[in-house]
Design an enzyme around this catalytic site. Sequence first.
Site, PDB file in Angstrom:
ATOM      1  CG  ASP A  78      -1.860   1.361   1.182  1.00 20.51           C
ATOM      2  OD1 ASP A  78      -3.385   0.344   1.326  1.00 20.51           O
ATOM      3  OD2 ASP A  78      -1.683   2.435   0.946  1.00 20.51           O
ATOM      4  CD  GLU A 132      -9.955   6.442   0.207  1.00 21.91           C
ATOM      5  OE1 GLU A 132      -8.882   6.065  -0.622  1.00 21.91           O
ATOM      6  OE2 GLU A 132      -9.652   6.127   1.312  1.00 21.91           O
ATOM      7  CB  VAL A 133      -9.690   1.708  -4.967  1.00 25.84           C
ATOM      8  CG1 VAL A 133      -8.664   1.506  -6.278  1.00 25.84           C
ATOM      9  CG2 VAL A 133      -8.458   3.043  -5.004  1.00 25.84           C
ATOM     10  CG  HIS A 175      -8.857  -3.129  -2.587  1.00 29.06           C
ATOM     11  ND1 HIS A 175      -9.720  -2.434  -3.541  1.00 29.06           N
ATOM     12  CD2 HIS A 175      -8.444  -2.146  -1.568  1.00 29.06           C
ATOM     13  CE1 HIS A 175     -10.031  -1.080  -2.820  1.00 29.06           C
ATOM     14  NE2 HIS A 175      -9.199  -1.307  -1.417  1.00 29.06           N
ATOM     15  CG  HIS A 199      -6.924  -2.865   3.063  1.00 31.21           C
ATOM     16  ND1 HIS A 199      -6.018  -1.523   3.066  1.00 31.21           N
ATOM     17  CD2 HIS A 199      -7.923  -2.610   2.361  1.00 31.21           C
ATOM     18  CE1 HIS A 199      -6.793  -1.050   2.487  1.00 31.21           C
ATOM     19  NE2 HIS A 199      -8.120  -1.377   1.639  1.00 31.21           N
TER      20      HIS A 199
HETATM   21  P1  AMP Z   1      -9.594   1.188   0.021  1.00 29.93           P
HETATM   22  O1  AMP Z   1     -10.403   2.934   0.564  1.00 29.93           O
HETATM   23  O2  AMP Z   1     -10.406   0.646   1.061  1.00 29.93           O
HETATM   24  O3  AMP Z   1     -10.410   1.751  -0.752  1.00 29.93           O
HETATM   25  O4  AMP Z   1      -8.439   1.132  -0.027  1.00 29.93           O
HETATM   26  C1  AMP Z   1      -7.703   2.026  -0.954  1.00 29.93           C
HETATM   27  C2  AMP Z   1      -5.895   2.266  -0.801  1.00 29.93           C
HETATM   28  O5  AMP Z   1      -5.463   1.579  -1.443  1.00 29.93           O
HETATM   29  C3  AMP Z   1      -5.602   2.652   0.293  1.00 29.93           C
HETATM   30  O6  AMP Z   1      -5.245   2.028   1.187  1.00 29.93           O
HETATM   31  C4  AMP Z   1      -4.715   3.871  -0.207  1.00 29.93           C
HETATM   32  O7  AMP Z   1      -3.688   3.840   0.601  1.00 29.93           O
HETATM   33  C5  AMP Z   1      -3.659   2.630  -1.840  1.00 29.93           C
HETATM   34  N1  AMP Z   1      -3.343   3.092  -2.825  1.00 29.93           N
HETATM   35  C6  AMP Z   1      -4.155   4.111  -3.396  1.00 29.93           C
HETATM   36  N2  AMP Z   1      -2.894   4.060  -5.064  1.00 29.93           N
HETATM   37  C7  AMP Z   1      -2.057   3.670  -4.798  1.00 29.93           C
HETATM   38  C8  AMP Z   1      -1.653   3.124  -5.382  1.00 29.93           C
HETATM   39  N3  AMP Z   1      -1.136   3.898  -6.390  1.00 29.93           N
HETATM   40  N4  AMP Z   1      -0.416   2.072  -5.197  1.00 29.93           N
HETATM   41  C9  AMP Z   1      -0.270   1.809  -3.481  1.00 29.93           C
HETATM   42  N5  AMP Z   1      -1.346   1.701  -2.838  1.00 29.93           N
HETATM   43  C10 AMP Z   1      -2.480   2.777  -3.175  1.00 29.93           C
END
Ligand code: AMP
Length: 120
Positions: free
Chosen positions: A32, A98-99, A103, A105
């Site tokens: 991350d 967010e993404v 995924h 963690h």
């Molecule tokens: P979520 O809130 O569960 O969608 O988590 C998204 C995660 O993606 C967050 O912990 C971010 O820090 C991580 N993240 C976003 N962009 C990247 C990236 N380019 N490389 C690695 N981690 C990322």
Amino acid sequence: MYNENNIFAKILRKEIPCDKVHEDEYSLFFKDINPQAKIHILGIPKFQCTTFSEFIRNADNENISIFFRNVQVVIKNLGIEKNGYRLITNSGADGGQEVPHFHIHILAGENIGRLREIIL
Ligand code: AMP
């Protein structure tokens, strides 16, 4: 509907780099970018899906099974099984996702506290 421009889709297409810890036919695991623990790994299936529910609903059993088996492979390779770890998947608006590519963690490497204390 899956957004092909999300950042993890770009990582899967190798349009942007990641700090990879494991990759195979079905999945990619990488560090991350904003770690919330000493060890903070993200695991993503290569299958296009926005949430956990979409993954389970739409991917075939082999894909689902191998993805979750690979979570365990990464846990073993990181050497965190004995001391412990936390698995989290945020899903949708209420889940704080967010993404928009499913995924998981993997958090470890220190005592990361009680669940209600952690904000991802
Ligand atoms: P979520 O809130 O569960 O969608 O988590 C998204 C995660 O993606 C967050 O912990 C971010 O820090 C991580 N993240 C976003 N962009 C990247 C990236 N380019 N490389 C690695 N981690 C990322």
